[in-house]
Design a protein around this motif. Structure first.
Motif, PDB file in Angstrom:
ATOM      1  N   ALA A   1      80.081  35.959   2.930  1.00 56.45           N
ATOM      2  CA  ALA A   1      80.373  36.056   4.338  1.00 56.45           C
ATOM      3  C   ALA A   1      81.407  34.722   4.615  1.00 56.45           C
ATOM      4  O   ALA A   1      82.318  34.994   5.378  1.00 56.45           O
ATOM      5  N   VAL A   2      81.206  33.955   4.073  1.00 57.09           N
ATOM      6  CA  VAL A   2      82.110  32.540   4.063  1.00 57.09           C
ATOM      7  C   VAL A   2      83.547  33.019   3.463  1.00 57.09           C
ATOM      8  O   VAL A   2      84.498  32.908   4.146  1.00 57.09           O
ATOM      9  N   ILE A   3      83.516  33.585   2.256  1.00 51.41           N
ATOM     10  CA  ILE A   3      84.731  34.136   1.556  1.00 51.41           C
ATOM     11  C   ILE A   3      85.411  35.114   2.362  1.00 51.41           C
ATOM     12  O   ILE A   3      86.774  35.021   2.593  1.00 51.41           O
TER      13      ILE A   3
ATOM     14  N   PHE B   1      87.205  26.463  -4.628  1.00 53.59           N
ATOM     15  CA  PHE B   1      86.027  26.484  -5.294  1.00 53.59           C
ATOM     16  C   PHE B   1      85.133  27.743  -5.232  1.00 53.59           C
ATOM     17  O   PHE B   1      84.531  28.185  -6.402  1.00 53.59           O
ATOM     18  N   CYS B   2      85.526  28.718  -4.307  1.00 54.64           N
ATOM     19  CA  CYS B   2      84.571  29.997  -4.205  1.00 54.64           C
ATOM     20  C   CYS B   2      85.191  31.200  -4.834  1.00 54.64           C
ATOM     21  O   CYS B   2      84.526  32.321  -4.505  1.00 54.64           O
ATOM     22  N   MET B   3      86.307  31.048  -5.312  1.00 51.06           N
ATOM     23  CA  MET B   3      86.990  32.345  -5.633  1.00 51.06           C
ATOM     24  C   MET B   3      86.295  33.024  -6.914  1.00 51.06           C
ATOM     25  O   MET B   3      86.283  32.283  -7.916  1.00 51.06           O
ATOM     26  N   PRO B   4      85.572  33.975  -6.958  1.00 52.34           N
ATOM     27  CA  PRO B   4      84.783  34.348  -7.952  1.00 52.34           C
ATOM     28  C   PRO B   4      85.375  34.593  -9.231  1.00 52.34           C
ATOM     29  O   PRO B   4      85.191  34.493 -10.412  1.00 52.34           O
ATOM     30  N   HIS B   5      86.512  35.233  -9.439  1.00 54.53           N
ATOM     31  CA  HIS B   5      87.416  35.656 -10.549  1.00 54.53           C
ATOM     32  C   HIS B   5      88.171  34.445 -10.933  1.00 54.53           C
ATOM     33  O   HIS B   5      88.793  34.454 -12.028  1.00 54.53           O
TER      34      HIS B   5
END
Length: 113
Positions: free
Chosen positions: A82-84, A31-35
């Motif tokens: 920080a989480v990624i 869910f968190c991967m920006p690309h």
């Protein structure tokens, strides 16, 4: 007409899968991967991280053994980073519950000294 609306709503609800388990680190990472993430996915990611951050920051006790000390200067973007960074650096933990991983990542990034 009312009958038809109830049938349609019932069919729609039966098509939505129920989740009995909790999100793990791998799912959160997805869910968190920006690309790679859609706006919905990124919203899920940031909402999840912010929720855990609010709970752990406002708590007077440890959560999962982790404590976080964040000032007003800590932004959602910094928490996300920080989480990624933690998830990417620790793939061996990705099968664990995401809430504990977020708590640990935030504790590592914003320790109480």
């Amino acid at each position: 007409m009312r009958w038809l609306v109830l049938v349609v709503v019932g069919v729609m609800l039966s098509a939505v899968p129920a989740r009995a388990d909790v999100m793990n680190g791998k799912e959160l990472q997805g869910f968190c991967m920006p690309h790679q993430a859609s706006n919905f996915d990124m919203g899920t990611c940031l909402g999840y991280i912010t929720g855990i951050a609010d709970a752990i920051h406002r708590s007077t006790v440890d959560i999962y053994g982790w404590r976080v000390c964040m000032g007003d200067e800590v932004t959602v973007e910094r928490m996300h980073d920080a989480v990624i960074n933690f998830l990417n650096a620790n793939p061996q933990y990705l099968d664990l519950d995401a809430d504990s991983l977020v708590a640990r990542a935030l504790s590592d990034a914003f320790p109480c000294t």
